[in-house]
Design an enzyme around this catalytic site. Structure first.
Site, PDB file in Angstrom:
ATOM      1  N   ASP A 154       0.884  -1.168   0.000  1.00  0.00           N
ATOM      2  CA  ASP A 154       0.000   0.000   0.000  1.00  0.00           C
ATOM      3  C   ASP A 154       0.918   1.213   0.000  1.00  0.00           C
ATOM      4  OD1 ASP A 154      -1.568   2.182   0.688  1.00  0.00           O
ATOM      5  OD2 ASP A 154      -2.902   1.022   1.981  1.00  0.00           O
ATOM      6  N   LYS A 202      -5.669  10.440  -1.720  1.00  0.00           N
ATOM      7  CA  LYS A 202      -4.684  11.213  -0.958  1.00  0.00           C
ATOM      8  C   LYS A 202      -3.786  12.027  -1.906  1.00  0.00           C
ATOM      9  CE  LYS A 202      -6.808   8.864   2.193  1.00  0.00           C
ATOM     10  NZ  LYS A 202      -6.331   7.589   2.745  1.00  0.00           N
TER      11      LYS A 202
HETATM   12  C1  LIG Z   1      -6.984   6.312   3.048  1.00  0.00           C
HETATM   13  C2  LIG Z   1      -6.194   5.063   2.992  1.00  0.00           C
HETATM   14  C3  LIG Z   1      -6.762   3.873   2.525  1.00  0.00           C
HETATM   15  C4  LIG Z   1      -8.215   3.764   2.126  1.00  0.00           C
HETATM   16  O1  LIG Z   1      -8.493   4.525   1.011  1.00  0.00           O
HETATM   17  P1  LIG Z   1      -9.950   5.139   0.677  1.00  0.00           P
HETATM   18  O2  LIG Z   1      -9.694   5.842  -0.606  1.00  0.00           O
HETATM   19  O3  LIG Z   1     -10.322   6.039   1.805  1.00  0.00           O
HETATM   20  O4  LIG Z   1     -10.879   4.000   0.552  1.00  0.00           O
HETATM   21  C5  LIG Z   1      -5.950   2.751   2.461  1.00  0.00           C
HETATM   22  N1  LIG Z   1      -4.662   2.795   2.852  1.00  0.00           N
HETATM   23  C6  LIG Z   1      -4.092   3.915   3.319  1.00  0.00           C
HETATM   24  C7  LIG Z   1      -2.669   3.897   3.731  1.00  0.00           C
HETATM   25  C8  LIG Z   1      -4.833   5.086   3.403  1.00  0.00           C
HETATM   26  O5  LIG Z   1      -4.270   6.199   3.889  1.00  0.00           O
END
Ligand SMILES: *Cc1c(COP(=O)(O)O)cnc(C)c1O
Length: 392
Positions: A182, A207
């Site tokens: 991730d 993000k």
């Molecule tokens: C925000 C986030 C997610 C989830 O993403 P969404 O777009 O809110 O579904 C997953 N992993 C990390 C590290 C995040 O910051």
């Protein structure tokens, strides 16, 4: 001619289509695509002819984003999802079946943690969290219980420790285990896990890739064979596709990603330094402050230390909340990577679903706040924090 990453952020994967010379990709706001003949429809469904069928199976605006992110992560193929969690859940369910085990980094995003819980309860897919920091220990962990995949975040939210992706991929591959990263906190500009040997990289594009706090989206990149199967199974049948307009916003965000990341990082680096010296701050968690073997990992695999940092204030949970309430410019909000500086309280917000004893093991105390350092003047961000700390 091989272009540098700054140019790739703007041009990489941008195929020349003749949309009347349109500089940007048009928004194909359509649910379905008309075939010229019944036979053409037959061929498209059979996969014997390229082309679009129905927007849950593919859309030109979304496809352009998928091609762009694949180039930026240096992978073969990309796939866009309706949210980061749609991407996480599609990837984790694609790699596991009932009875399997998932090995995770010591910390994962709160909803990923929630997903792992219900995968266990409903489908007996178990998981464990591990430091993943030493090669010997990782070999032992894998030998004890061979996982179907390893799922990693680095830097780990919100404690901002880092993991050696190259080492983990090497050890995992000696046992044939795929490694998923991730990469939300870094974006492809700061870290490219596939080039370090990892197999699948995913993002909450909500993000940094969006960068403007106006879209919720997810992206996955990996091998052509894997991503094609993911599209045909998990995505087509569970349906978490990205809307064309949201894909268009992300295509726009990508073009300034490198410039924004440069500023997020320089602001955060400066802020981390200032926080370390403030008498009401206990500890500061920032990849740029890591030393020793962790510092070497940052040096080796990250272009820059990024825009997120956490710190413990001296006092209690209430002290931390008071400080947040005194802020004037900085907004109290979860999410990260936006132009605005955002602050949140992990123990009661993003990581509230994690039982206290697990949370404490992850290093998330009640006095910790996490700051997503924005693009404002660093002096103004700092002045806001100082006046709030002073009033605490
Ligand atoms: C925000 C986030 C997610 C989830 O993403 P969404 O777009 O809110 O579904 C997953 N992993 C990390 C590290 C995040 O910051």
């Amino acid at each position: 001619m091989k272009r540098r990453i700054e140019s790739e952020m703007i041009h990489g994967g941008n195929k020349q289509h003749d949309y009347d010379g349109s500089l940007t990709t048009p928004i194909f706001q359509t649910s379905t695509f008309a075939f010229s003949t019944a036979e053409q429809g037959e061929k498209r469904f059979a996969g014997a002819e390229d082309g679009f069928i129905y927007s849950r199976l593919g859309n030109p605006t979304v496809r352009m984003l998928e091609e762009r992110i694949a180039v930026l992560e240096q992978g073969e193929k990309g796939l866009a999802f309706a949210s980061g969690m749609a991407a996480v859940s599609a990837v984790l369910t694609s790699l596991t079946k009932g009875g399997d085990h998932i090995l995770c980094s010591k910390g994962v995003y709160g909803c990923t943690y929630g997903l792992l819980q219900w995968l266990k309860e409903k489908y007996s897919i178990t998981h464990s969290f591990s430091a993943l920091s030493s090669e010997d220990r990782l070999n032992e962990t894998i030998a004890e219980k061979t996982p179907a995949c390893i799922f990693i975040e680095t830097p780990i939210n919100p404690t901002m420790t880092v993991l050696d992706l190259e080492m983990i991929a090497r050890v995992a591959h000696s046992s044939g285990i795929p490694v998923v990263v991730d990469n939300t906190f870094c974006s492809p500009y700061l870290q490219q896990p596939l080039t370090l040997g990892c197999d699948i990289v995913l993002h909450s594009a909500t993000k940094y890739i969006s960068g403007h706090g106006d879209v919720v989206a997810g992206l996955v990149v990996g091998k052509d064979s894997y991503i094609s199967a993911l599209a045909k199974q998990e995505q087509k049948d569970s349906g978490g596709v990205l809307a064309p307009f949201d894909a268009w916003l992300l295509l726009r965000g990508l073009k300034t990603l490198h410039i924004r990341m440069d500023r997020h990082t320089s602001n955060a680096t400066w802020m981390a330094e200032k926080l370390l010296q403030h008498p009401k701050v206990d500890r500061v968690f920032y990849p740029g402050n890591l030393t020793g073997s962790e510092g070497n990992i940052v040096e080796k695999q990250m272009r820059q230390a990024g825009g997120v940092l956490s710190f413990d204030v001296k006092g209690t949970k209430q002290t931390a909340q008071q400080m947040m309430n005194h802020l004037k410019m900085i907004k109290i909000a979860v999410s990260l990577g936006d132009a605005e500086t955002l602050i949140q309280h992990p123990a009661t917000m993003t990581h509230a679903v994690i039982p206290e004893h697990d949370r404490v093991k992850m290093g998330i105390s009640d006095t910790m706040v996490r700051l997503s350092v924005g693009l404002e003047s660093k002096e103004d961000i700092w002045a806001d924090i100082v006046q709030a700390l002073d009033r605490m």
